[in-house]
Design a protein around this motif. Sequence first.
Motif, PDB file in Angstrom:
ATOM      1  N   MET A 196       0.810  -1.210   0.000  1.00 12.65           N
ATOM      2  CA  MET A 196       0.000   0.000   0.000  1.00 12.65           C
ATOM      3  C   MET A 196       0.850   1.270   0.000  1.00 12.65           C
ATOM      4  O   MET A 196       0.339   2.372  -0.149  1.00 12.65           O
ATOM      5  N   GLN A 197       2.170   1.119   0.183  1.00 11.12           N
ATOM      6  CA  GLN A 197       3.054   2.267   0.126  1.00 11.12           C
ATOM      7  C   GLN A 197       3.376   2.674  -1.320  1.00 11.12           C
ATOM      8  O   GLN A 197       3.928   3.741  -1.562  1.00 11.12           O
ATOM      9  N   VAL A 198       3.023   1.834  -2.279  1.00 13.49           N
ATOM     10  CA  VAL A 198       3.362   2.098  -3.674  1.00 13.49           C
ATOM     11  C   VAL A 198       2.512   3.247  -4.221  1.00 13.49           C
ATOM     12  O   VAL A 198       1.297   3.268  -4.050  1.00 13.49           O
ATOM     13  N   ASN A 199       3.139   4.192  -4.885  1.00 10.92           N
ATOM     14  CA  ASN A 199       2.415   5.272  -5.563  1.00 10.92           C
ATOM     15  C   ASN A 199       2.079   4.777  -6.966  1.00 10.92           C
ATOM     16  O   ASN A 199       2.819   5.001  -7.914  1.00 10.92           O
ATOM     17  N   HIS A 200       0.947   4.083  -7.082  1.00 14.35           N
ATOM     18  CA  HIS A 200       0.577   3.468  -8.356  1.00 14.35           C
ATOM     19  C   HIS A 200       0.379   4.515  -9.451  1.00 14.35           C
ATOM     20  O   HIS A 200       0.756   4.299 -10.602  1.00 14.35           O
ATOM     21  N   GLN A 201      -0.219   5.632  -9.098  1.00 14.20           N
ATOM     22  CA  GLN A 201      -0.494   6.656 -10.104  1.00 14.20           C
ATOM     23  C   GLN A 201       0.794   7.196 -10.713  1.00 14.20           C
ATOM     24  O   GLN A 201       0.913   7.338 -11.926  1.00 14.20           O
ATOM     25  N   GLN A 202       1.764   7.472  -9.872  1.00 16.19           N
ATOM     26  CA  GLN A 202       3.043   7.985 -10.367  1.00 16.19           C
ATOM     27  C   GLN A 202       3.759   6.950 -11.220  1.00 16.19           C
ATOM     28  O   GLN A 202       4.312   7.276 -12.273  1.00 16.19           O
ATOM     29  N   GLU A 203       3.738   5.696 -10.765  1.00 17.00           N
ATOM     30  CA  GLU A 203       4.440   4.643 -11.496  1.00 17.00           C
ATOM     31  C   GLU A 203       3.776   4.358 -12.841  1.00 17.00           C
ATOM     32  O   GLU A 203       4.455   4.228 -13.869  1.00 17.00           O
ATOM     33  N   ILE A 204       2.447   4.272 -12.846  1.00 16.54           N
ATOM     34  CA  ILE A 204       1.741   4.008 -14.100  1.00 16.54           C
ATOM     35  C   ILE A 204       1.949   5.161 -15.077  1.00 16.54           C
ATOM     36  O   ILE A 204       2.118   4.962 -16.284  1.00 16.54           O
ATOM     37  N   GLY A 205       1.953   6.380 -14.561  1.00 20.38           N
ATOM     38  CA  GLY A 205       2.152   7.550 -15.412  1.00 20.38           C
ATOM     39  C   GLY A 205       3.536   7.646 -16.009  1.00 20.38           C
ATOM     40  O   GLY A 205       3.763   8.402 -16.965  1.00 20.38           O
ATOM     41  N   SER A 206       4.486   6.879 -15.463  1.00 19.86           N
ATOM     42  CA  SER A 206       5.851   6.939 -15.982  1.00 19.86           C
ATOM     43  C   SER A 206       6.022   6.149 -17.275  1.00 19.86           C
ATOM     44  O   SER A 206       7.041   6.254 -17.949  1.00 19.86           O
ATOM     45  N   TYR A 207       4.998   5.346 -17.624  1.00 24.03           N
ATOM     46  CA  TYR A 207       5.054   4.562 -18.858  1.00 24.03           C
ATOM     47  C   TYR A 207       4.263   5.263 -19.957  1.00 24.03           C
ATOM     48  O   TYR A 207       3.286   5.961 -19.684  1.00 24.03           O
ATOM     49  N   PRO A 208       4.652   5.067 -21.220  1.00 19.30           N
ATOM     50  CA  PRO A 208       3.938   5.728 -22.329  1.00 19.30           C
ATOM     51  C   PRO A 208       2.564   5.118 -22.573  1.00 19.30           C
ATOM     52  O   PRO A 208       2.298   3.978 -22.170  1.00 19.30           O
ATOM     53  N   VAL A 209       1.697   5.875 -23.201  1.00 18.23           N
ATOM     54  CA  VAL A 209       0.397   5.358 -23.636  1.00 18.23           C
ATOM     55  C   VAL A 209       0.616   4.557 -24.907  1.00 18.23           C
ATOM     56  O   VAL A 209       1.186   5.054 -25.876  1.00 18.23           O
ATOM     57  N   GLU A 210       0.192   3.303 -24.900  1.00 14.52           N
ATOM     58  CA  GLU A 210       0.377   2.431 -26.058  1.00 14.52           C
ATOM     59  C   GLU A 210      -0.981   1.921 -26.538  1.00 14.52           C
ATOM     60  O   GLU A 210      -1.964   1.932 -25.790  1.00 14.52           O
ATOM     61  N   GLU A 211      -1.008   1.465 -27.762  1.00 11.73           N
ATOM     62  CA  GLU A 211      -2.260   0.951 -28.317  1.00 11.73           C
ATOM     63  C   GLU A 211      -2.692  -0.303 -27.583  1.00 11.73           C
ATOM     64  O   GLU A 211      -1.868  -1.168 -27.261  1.00 11.73           O
ATOM     65  N   LEU A 212      -4.003  -0.403 -27.332  1.00 11.47           N
ATOM     66  CA  LEU A 212      -4.548  -1.554 -26.627  1.00 11.47           C
ATOM     67  C   LEU A 212      -5.221  -2.520 -27.587  1.00 11.47           C
ATOM     68  O   LEU A 212      -5.956  -2.104 -28.490  1.00 11.47           O
ATOM     69  N   SER A 213      -4.987  -3.804 -27.380  1.00 10.84           N
ATOM     70  CA  SER A 213      -5.738  -4.814 -28.123  1.00 10.84           C
ATOM     71  C   SER A 213      -7.046  -5.079 -27.376  1.00 10.84           C
ATOM     72  O   SER A 213      -7.191  -4.721 -26.200  1.00 10.84           O
ATOM     73  N   GLN A 214      -7.990  -5.719 -28.035  1.00  2.12           N
ATOM     74  CA  GLN A 214      -9.253  -6.039 -27.374  1.00  2.12           C
ATOM     75  C   GLN A 214      -9.031  -7.009 -26.223  1.00  2.12           C
ATOM     76  O   GLN A 214      -9.708  -6.939 -25.189  1.00  2.12           O
ATOM     77  N   GLU A 215      -8.067  -7.901 -26.401  1.00  2.00           N
ATOM     78  CA  GLU A 215      -7.755  -8.851 -25.327  1.00  2.00           C
ATOM     79  C   GLU A 215      -7.234  -8.127 -24.095  1.00  2.00           C
ATOM     80  O   GLU A 215      -7.569  -8.482 -22.958  1.00  2.00           O
TER      81      GLU A 215
ATOM     82  N   LEU B 114      -5.370   2.403 -14.655  1.00  2.00           N
ATOM     83  CA  LEU B 114      -5.114   2.021 -16.052  1.00  2.00           C
ATOM     84  C   LEU B 114      -6.344   2.284 -16.914  1.00  2.00           C
ATOM     85  O   LEU B 114      -6.228   2.737 -18.055  1.00  2.00           O
ATOM     86  N   LEU B 115      -7.523   1.972 -16.380  1.00  2.00           N
ATOM     87  CA  LEU B 115      -8.760   2.250 -17.123  1.00  2.00           C
ATOM     88  C   LEU B 115      -8.882   3.746 -17.414  1.00  2.00           C
ATOM     89  O   LEU B 115      -9.252   4.139 -18.524  1.00  2.00           O
ATOM     90  N   ASP B 116      -8.573   4.559 -16.426  1.00  2.00           N
ATOM     91  CA  ASP B 116      -8.650   6.014 -16.607  1.00  2.00           C
ATOM     92  C   ASP B 116      -7.614   6.491 -17.620  1.00  2.00           C
ATOM     93  O   ASP B 116      -7.898   7.371 -18.447  1.00  2.00           O
ATOM     94  N   LYS B 117      -6.434   5.911 -17.558  1.00  2.00           N
ATOM     95  CA  LYS B 117      -5.357   6.317 -18.462  1.00  2.00           C
ATOM     96  C   LYS B 117      -5.744   6.076 -19.912  1.00  2.00           C
ATOM     97  O   LYS B 117      -5.404   6.875 -20.803  1.00  2.00           O
ATOM     98  N   TYR B 118      -6.465   4.980 -20.172  1.00  2.00           N
ATOM     99  CA  TYR B 118      -6.829   4.617 -21.536  1.00  2.00           C
ATOM    100  C   TYR B 118      -8.289   4.954 -21.862  1.00  2.00           C
ATOM    101  O   TYR B 118      -8.830   4.482 -22.866  1.00  2.00           O
ATOM    102  N   ASN B 119      -8.908   5.744 -20.988  1.00  2.00           N
ATOM    103  CA  ASN B 119     -10.287   6.210 -21.221  1.00  2.00           C
ATOM    104  C   ASN B 119     -11.267   5.053 -21.439  1.00  2.00           C
ATOM    105  O   ASN B 119     -12.121   5.110 -22.330  1.00  2.00           O
ATOM    106  N   LEU B 120     -11.135   4.036 -20.619  1.00  2.00           N
ATOM    107  CA  LEU B 120     -12.024   2.880 -20.700  1.00  2.00           C
ATOM    108  C   LEU B 120     -13.126   3.010 -19.642  1.00  2.00           C
ATOM    109  O   LEU B 120     -12.897   3.541 -18.549  1.00  2.00           O
ATOM    110  N   THR B 121     -14.299   2.522 -19.962  1.00  2.00           N
ATOM    111  CA  THR B 121     -15.422   2.583 -19.035  1.00  2.00           C
ATOM    112  C   THR B 121     -15.209   1.616 -17.881  1.00  2.00           C
ATOM    113  O   THR B 121     -14.946   0.431 -18.085  1.00  2.00           O
ATOM    114  N   ASP B 122     -15.321   2.127 -16.684  1.00  2.00           N
ATOM    115  CA  ASP B 122     -15.112   1.314 -15.484  1.00  2.00           C
ATOM    116  C   ASP B 122     -16.304   0.385 -15.271  1.00  2.00           C
ATOM    117  O   ASP B 122     -17.445   0.846 -15.164  1.00  2.00           O
TER     118      ASP B 122
END
Length: 271
Positions: free
Chosen positions: A45-64, A112-120
């Motif tokens: 729970m000490q992990v800053n997930h938002q900061q870590e996820i934001g450090s990676y580029p936005v890449e194309e998502l497959s349907q899978e 991750l859903l928010d980063k890729y604009n996916l419906t929760d």
Amino acid sequence: MSNKKIITSFLLLLVILSSISAYGNQNNGYGQNQGGQVYQLYDDMQVNHQQEIGSYPVEELSQEEIDGLLLMREEEKLARDVYLELYDIWGQQIFLNIANSESTHTNAVKLLLDKYNLTDPVNNDTRGAFTNQDLAELYNVLVEKGSVSLLDALIVGATVEDLDINDLKKLNEISDNQDITAVYNNLEKGSRNHLRSFTRVIEQNGGIYEPQYISESEYNEIISSEMETGIGYSTNPTAQTGQSNSYYSSSNNDSKNVFERMWQGFMNWFR
């Protein structure tokens, strides 16, 4: 030296030794007391997930990859909801502690859903509410089984982690986005540690867990190995291999310096 000073010195020494012991257990990241029994729990729970996820580029998502994220968002919620329900029934701290960790996990997938604009899919965060009907049915089955006895509840916990590990491994094989892989790796590490925790408490209560989803050989390999520390996102090799990261090293050094100063002050006062 007066008797009063000797007694005071002895009491101060006990305080210092108790503090050292307590602080050492805290920095392990696990070692929770469960009704007189000690179980291990990886605390991510000490992990800053938002900061870590934001450090990676936005890449194309497959349907899978999209389908996998939607599943894991609710599967991690399933784990949280089941453990909270079992905590209400049995009042055992292991369920509440791991539920808090699972809440961190489901929130990481939400980022991750928010980063890729996916419906929760979690449009209702009420305990036991799921968009995925298979998970809704599984929730009811697990809670019913876990209501029978404490041992059954602990086995349910191990089963949930068993399922989690199996699904995360499969999803990791079809995902190539760096941020998704990083999150799945971190979640899988947490699930392995949770599985170790549940297994040990099951055995302490006279039970045996038999894996339902992962292979018996993989299960045995997991429970026979040590708890994993470090942060799964980090590119630091020591974190990836499960060794203590700089957070723990720094904490240990700081605590050592603090208690050295306390001891020296005690000795000076004693003189």
